[in-house]
Design an enzyme around this catalytic site. Structure first.
Site, PDB file in Angstrom:
ATOM      1  N   GLY A 243       0.837  -1.198   0.000  1.00 38.44           N
ATOM      2  CA  GLY A 243       0.000   0.000   0.000  1.00 38.44           C
ATOM      3  C   GLY A 243       0.860   1.231   0.000  1.00 38.44           C
ATOM      4  O   GLY A 243       2.093   1.127   0.021  1.00 38.44           O
TER       5      GLY A 243
ATOM      6  N   GLU B 119      -0.943   1.387  -6.425  1.00 36.69           N
ATOM      7  CA  GLU B 119       0.104   0.901  -5.525  1.00 36.69           C
ATOM      8  C   GLU B 119       0.319  -0.592  -5.689  1.00 36.69           C
ATOM      9  O   GLU B 119       1.446  -1.078  -5.690  1.00 36.69           O
ATOM     10  CB  GLU B 119      -0.280   1.181  -4.064  1.00 36.69           C
ATOM     11  CG  GLU B 119      -0.316   2.644  -3.686  1.00 36.69           C
ATOM     12  CD  GLU B 119       1.066   3.225  -3.446  1.00 36.69           C
ATOM     13  OE1 GLU B 119       2.041   2.440  -3.408  1.00 36.69           O
ATOM     14  OE2 GLU B 119       1.172   4.453  -3.315  1.00 36.69           O
TER      15      GLU B 119
ATOM     16  N   GLU C 157      10.740  -7.101  -1.004  1.00 34.12           N
ATOM     17  CA  GLU C 157      10.538  -8.530  -1.116  1.00 34.12           C
ATOM     18  C   GLU C 157       9.064  -8.810  -0.889  1.00 34.12           C
ATOM     19  O   GLU C 157       8.481  -8.354   0.096  1.00 34.12           O
ATOM     20  CB  GLU C 157      11.380  -9.231  -0.050  1.00 34.12           C
ATOM     21  CG  GLU C 157      11.391 -10.742  -0.170  1.00 34.12           C
ATOM     22  CD  GLU C 157      12.131 -11.380   1.001  1.00 34.12           C
ATOM     23  OE1 GLU C 157      11.990 -12.594   1.195  1.00 34.12           O
ATOM     24  OE2 GLU C 157      12.847 -10.651   1.724  1.00 34.12           O
TER      25      GLU C 157
END
Lengths: 249, 249
Positions: A59, A75, A126
């Site tokens: 987000g 996003e 990641e």
DNA sequence: CCAAAAGTGTTAACCCTACACCCATGT
DNA sequence: ACATGGGTGTAGGGTTAACACTTTTGG
């Protein structure tokens, strides 16, 4: 509150000035997918403080010209390359100090994606899928957001067949049943489940699992081959118009 | 966007400065009540531009140290003197230009109040109850907010007996039935309705309507006197723990 | 041949629906 | 007396819930 709001201070560092106190707006995504076995959530490992190296929901900040939903969609694409086939806002989190830096109000979305489109974690961050029952402690209040997302997802399932957006176009009855069982946290009888699903009239029978079929084949496990179904969107929308269809179990 | 965000401008007029663009946060209340006949919404007539003299939902800016819910509760009290016995957030409205002055994100709440505590409209603002089906066109996007609030209320009714907070402590079965019918937009058979409600095990029988009873008596209309019930919160919460109770009709 | 998963049908309990008549009350 | 609204019971249809055995397949 030690938040970074400054009165009468300006220049390059604090260029956005307002008459009244304002808040930062973020949109977070609780991205669910289903691999035929577990319900999965997508998490990202944070690269910076606060909560550096903790897992968090993807987000970020909503741009001035975007709705929260557009922001969430953007996003999600930027951070994970995923496009949500179902995006559903379910609540707002506005506790003043939920972000230690400044006041941040977040609008979380339930995003359902088809598990085929796996998250290719982008540059720095990641990204990983976690089974919903095995998520590590999360950054900020994301544990709570995730928990409320699961409740909201359960409720959605009572009113519409959102679950189909979690499945590949071709799926088997046991897969569908497992999905329902995971989301609703309840077991169903195979026969009764299949009967009910078929009676809803939104499933198309597609044949039996085989090499010619684009459903995921499992060759490792010895068992009879299941029938394959697909979800018929047309029938579903026709049905929705007619009445408040009852999808509960 | 012609919103009032200024770069590098400060002083008394624009004293709140931030690193990134921010939004103003408001909390609005969709206040429902029930007079035994209609489902009512509370509206306030706006005293200033924009939308001067148009009716609008009560609400206002959330303070820096409040959650949206606390803000909603405070604004409601300030503007109308009402205290909500049930406050439930249901969505966020974040379209960038929904307020012509600057970007305002609003968190609307469904507020259910007992109709006894009538709104004493405060100083400047005029406040009035409108039957939900007779509301005039509202300011901003409040028409849409109201419409979504009604949907959300209907859904809530499937999962919990929120309706009881709209009723006085003592109420009759026909009153309860009318309330359900209005919210769900459906008619029920008297006998079946009463049977179902009684079988839920959350109603206490209190006697028959009479002068000694604090239920609203109607002496104008010729009819048999109805039985009076009250809602048993203890039984309800015990029931909630046991299972996902099914409140649907 | 064994283990694992999928397919299949029937019965009983329950719940929802529909329906009509009488009673108490106020005018 | 009558009109209004509240109370009450039953029978039929449909849905859910419970239940066991057989088939296919891979190892």
């Amino acid at each position: 509150m030690a938040h970074s709001v400054f009165k009468y201070r300006t220049g390059e560092a604090y260029p956005y000035c307002y008459k009244y106190p304002q808040v930062a707006l973020t949109a977070d995504c609780v991205v669910f997918s289903y691999d035929g076995k577990d319900l999965l959530v997508l998490l990202i490992k944070r690269g910076q403080e606060p909560f550096k190296d903790r897992w968090a929901l993807p987000g970020g900040f909503v741009n001035p010209d975007e709705t929260a939903e557009q922001g969430a969609r953007r996003e999600l694409l930027e951070e994970t390359g995923l496009e949500a086939s179902h995006l559903e806002q379910f609540k707002v989190f506005s506790t003043p100090d939920r972000d230690p830096r400044q006041r941040v109000v977040t609008v979380p979305f339930i995003a359902l994606v088809n598990h085929k489109s796996v998250a290719g974690g982008d540059d720095a961050a990641e990204a990983r899928w976690f089974p919903v029952d095995k998520v590590p402690p999360l950054a900020f209040d994301h544990d709570q957001i995730l928990s409320e997302a699961r409740t909201a997802l359960r409720r959605s399932l009572y009113f519409s067949p959102v679950s189909f957006t979690l499945l590949p176009p071709q799926f088997t009855m046991p897969q569908l049943q497992r999905l329902y069982e995971i989301i609703l946290g309840r077991k169903f009888d195979r026969r009764n489940f299949a009967r009910k699903m078929n009676s809803l009239g939104v499933l198309d029978f597609q044949g039996i699992e085989s090499a010619g079929n684009d459903v995921v084949e499992r060759k490792d496990v010895p068992s009879r081959k299941p029938s394959i179904f697909s979800f018929n969107r047309v029938k579903w929308s026709r049905m929705k118009d007619e009445s408040d269809t009852n999808f509960e179990f």
